[in-house]
Design an enzyme around this catalytic site. Sequence first.
Site, short mmCIF file in Angstrom:
data_model
loop_
_atom_site.label_atom_id
_atom_site.label_comp_id
_atom_site.label_asym_id
_atom_site.label_seq_id
_atom_site.Cartn_x
_atom_site.Cartn_y
_atom_site.Cartn_z
N THR A 257 0.86 -1.19 0.00
CA THR A 257 0.00 0.00 0.00
C THR A 257 0.89 1.23 0.00
OG1 THR A 257 -1.83 -1.12 1.09
CG2 THR A 257 -1.81 1.26 1.26
N PHE A 259 1.07 5.34 0.72
CA PHE A 259 0.46 6.36 1.58
C PHE A 259 1.02 7.73 1.18
CE2 PHE A 259 0.63 2.37 3.76
CZ PHE A 259 -0.58 2.27 4.42
#
Length: 356
Positions: A257, A259
Site C-alpha cells: 500500500t 500512503f
Amino acid sequence: MTDKLTPLREQIDAIDAQILTLLSQRARLAQEVGHVKAETSAPVFRPEREAQVLRGVADRNPGPLKAAEVQTIFREIMSACRSLEKRVTVAYLGPSGTFTEQAAFQQFGSAIEGLPCISIDEVFRATEAGTADFGVVPVENSSEGAVNRTLDLMLGTTTTISGEISIPVHHSLMTKTGNMDGVTVVCAHSQALAQCQVWLNQNYPGIERRAVVSNAEAAVMASKDATMAAIASEMAGEQYRLGVVKGHIQDDPHNRTRFAVIGHLQTNPSGSDQTSLVLAVPNKAGAVYNLLAPLAVNGVSMTRFESRPARIGTWEYYFYVDIEGHVQDPAVAKALDELRDNAAFFKVLGSYPLSL
Ligand SMILES: O=C(O)C(=O)C[C@]1(C(=O)O)C=C[C@@H](O)C=C1
C-alpha cells in the site's frame, strides 16, 4: 567461551562509546540548525533533506548490515534530532495498530506525537486546521487499486503532498484463542477482506465476512468477543493480544500500500522526485490525448493515471496523474504550463521525494 567473548565485547563497548559521542555531537548540530530555522521561521521537517541523508547512507553502506536496516537506524537518529528542534504532530488513520500508523512511523521515526483519527476525513481536517503538522493517508493498494475517499478529499484540500510511503501489507487471521473454535464471523476493513478473498473462499467458505471501519477496529472487536476473528497486521494482533490462526493470508504475496504525507509544506527537490496532479478535460473528442501531449513533448514520464467520476451527474472525470520530477525542474515546469492551458481543471497536489 567467556575468554573469547570478553575482548570482543570490550571492542563493542569502545565503539558504542564513540557512537554515543558522535550522536551527541550530531544532536547539538541539529539544535543549532533549529535555532537558525527559528530565526527565519523556516520549517523544521525537511523531507527532501531526510530523503537525501537516507539515500546517502544506503549508497555508502559498506555492509554487512542491509541498506534498509542502516536506513531504519538513521531514520530514528534524524527523528530524535528533529524532535530537539520541534516534536511534530502527525495525524493518521487509526486506531493504533493500523498500517497507516506503521507508515507514519516509517516516514517520521518514533520521536513524534501521533494523532490517531477515526477516518480519512478526520486526518484531512486535523491537518488543514493545524491540529496536526502533517497527516498520513492511504492512497492506493497494489491489489485493490485506489483509496477513493483519499482521492476525493485531495481535490478540495488546502494541504499539499510532501511525501509518499510504500509498505508491504501482510494480513493475518487472528482470534482471542488463536484457533477458530466457535468463530462465526470474520471482521476486517473491506479492502483487507477483498485482499484475502481467495484464501477465505478456500479455507472458510461458509463463514460470515463483516466489513468494519479498520482492521485495527476488527482486532479490538475480536479481543472482546471469542465468536469473532479479525484480519489485521500481526502488529495489531500483538497490541490487542490476539493469537494468530494463520499469517500471510493475503492473496498476493507482494501486496503493498502506498500512503501520502499531507501538510502545508512545499517540499524542495531532493534529486529523485515525483509530482501528483489532478486534471479534468473539456468534454470533447481527443481531449485526454491533447491534455497529456505536453508531457511527452517535454520528455516527462507519467507513472500513474487514475480516473474518478466528477460526481456532477454527467459522464465527466477527474484524472489523477503522477509524473516523474519536481515542479521546479525546468522540463516539468514547462510541461505543466502547457498542460494547464489545455485543462478544464488543474491542480498540483504536490512534489515530493520518491519513497525509499
Ligand atoms: O538539515 C536540517 O534541516 C535539519 O533540521 C537536520 C535534520 C537531521 O537530523 O539530519 C533534522 C530534521 C530535518 O527534517 C532534516 C534533517
